[in-house]
Motif scaffolding. Structure first.
Motif, PDB file in Angstrom:
ATOM      1  N   HIS A 173      61.984  62.216   0.828  1.00 11.66           N
ATOM      2  CA  HIS A 173      62.455  63.592   1.021  1.00 11.66           C
ATOM      3  C   HIS A 173      63.967  63.639   1.296  1.00 11.66           C
ATOM      4  N   HIS A 177      67.313  64.788  -1.134  1.00 12.70           N
ATOM      5  CA  HIS A 177      68.405  65.702  -0.745  1.00 12.70           C
ATOM      6  C   HIS A 177      69.760  65.063  -1.059  1.00 12.70           C
ATOM      7  N   TYR A 225      56.155  73.836   2.641  1.00 12.89           N
ATOM      8  CA  TYR A 225      57.537  73.743   3.120  1.00 12.89           C
ATOM      9  C   TYR A 225      58.524  73.833   1.936  1.00 12.89           C
ATOM     10  N   GLU A 232      64.815  72.447  -0.614  1.00 13.18           N
ATOM     11  CA  GLU A 232      63.586  71.883  -0.046  1.00 13.18           C
ATOM     12  C   GLU A 232      62.514  71.743  -1.132  1.00 13.18           C
TER      13      GLU A 232
END
Ligand SMILES: [Zn+2]
Length: 271
Positions: A173, A177, A225, A232
């Motif tokens: 994750h 990003h 989410y 995201e």
């Protein structure tokens, strides 16, 4: 010496320095890529990175080299009393570098430092309603700064890797990003290989993002989410692509194909 001559000489020196630096780095990478992967590190990735155990042998080989570069070039700092060990470095590096396999790309170009906390940590936050600024606290598993570090909680790293099918992996994750932020904007659109790819990327990802936002109830393949914002969404889609690849391919085939083209990997084949 005239100003023009001075500028020409300076420009020449700078470009010689940059070319020299580039050649030196390429040589260093070539050496690191060919170094044998330490036996102890192999044991660490086998134990802590279930995705590694799924990789075909040629990809494992590639990953070994990338991990050597990552560990050599990135600085790890322990926070909250955590002592950085080889296990912490190699477990984080191996997962992060899965995102680089098969791609002609630098090793997280903007990233210098990874801060690791022992547990989920509390970060200070600031928000504003236009009239007043509110100081608060939020509990974090990890975060990725555009021109700064990646921050991770070691218990979330080990918790996330122990189950390879829950699509929750804080390392994948946060490093997704980092890839997204390489072009200067955290907007869910990383640097794509071809300009023409952005049109399909934008169409498919915004359609899927809006669909996830509209889902009020029921189970979804992607974690909700991902509906927070486009950045995201890309990070959650990356986790899902690697950890719930079969469900993603079945239920979101276009999204799966976009990520397959971007990552140049087809994780369904590894199951
Ligand atoms: Zn995130």
């Amino acid at each position: 010496m005239t100003i023009a001559e001075y500028l020409i000489i300076t420009a020449g020196l700078v470009s010689t320095f940059l070319v020299g630096k580039h050649v030196f780095r390429r040589k260093k990478h070539k050496r690191l890529l060919s170094m044998p992967f330490p036996e102890q590190w192999e044991k660490i990735v086998q134990k802590n990175v279930p995705l590694y155990n799924r990789l075909p042998a040629p990809l494992k080989e590639q990953l070994h080299g990338l991990v050597q570069i990552f560990v050599k070039e990135k600085k790890f700092e322990g926070c909250g009393g955590l002592k950085i060990t080889d296990e912490i470095k190699v477990t984080i590096a191996a997962q992060a570098c899965i995102l680089l396999l098969n791609r002609k790309t630098a090793c997280f170009r903007k990233l210098r430092t990874i801060l690791v906390y022992p547990h989920t940590y509390i970060a200070r936050t600031k928000s504003s309603n236009g009239m007043i600024t509110i100081d608060g606290h939020s509990v974090r598993l990890g975060e990725s700064w555009q021109n700064g570090p990646v921050v991770l909680a070691w218990d979330s790293v080990t918790g996330g890797t122990s189950n390879v099918t829950d699509a929750r992996n804080v390392v994948l994750h946060e490093f997704a990003h980092q890839l997204d932020q390489e072009d200067g904007a955290a907007d869910g659109a990383p640097v794509l290989e071809h300009r023409s790819s952005y049109i399909t990327w934008a169409r498919v990802l915004s359609m899927e993002y809006e669909t996830l936002q509209k889902r009020k109830s029921g189970r979804t393949v992607m974690n909700k989410y991902g509906a927070t914002n486009p950045a995201e969404f890309f990070a959650v889609a990356t986790e899902t692509f690697f950890e719930k690849s079969r469900q993603m391919k079945k239920n979101h085939p276009e999204l799966y194909d976009e990520l397959k083209n971007y990552y140049k990997l087809d994780p369904v084949e590894w199951i």
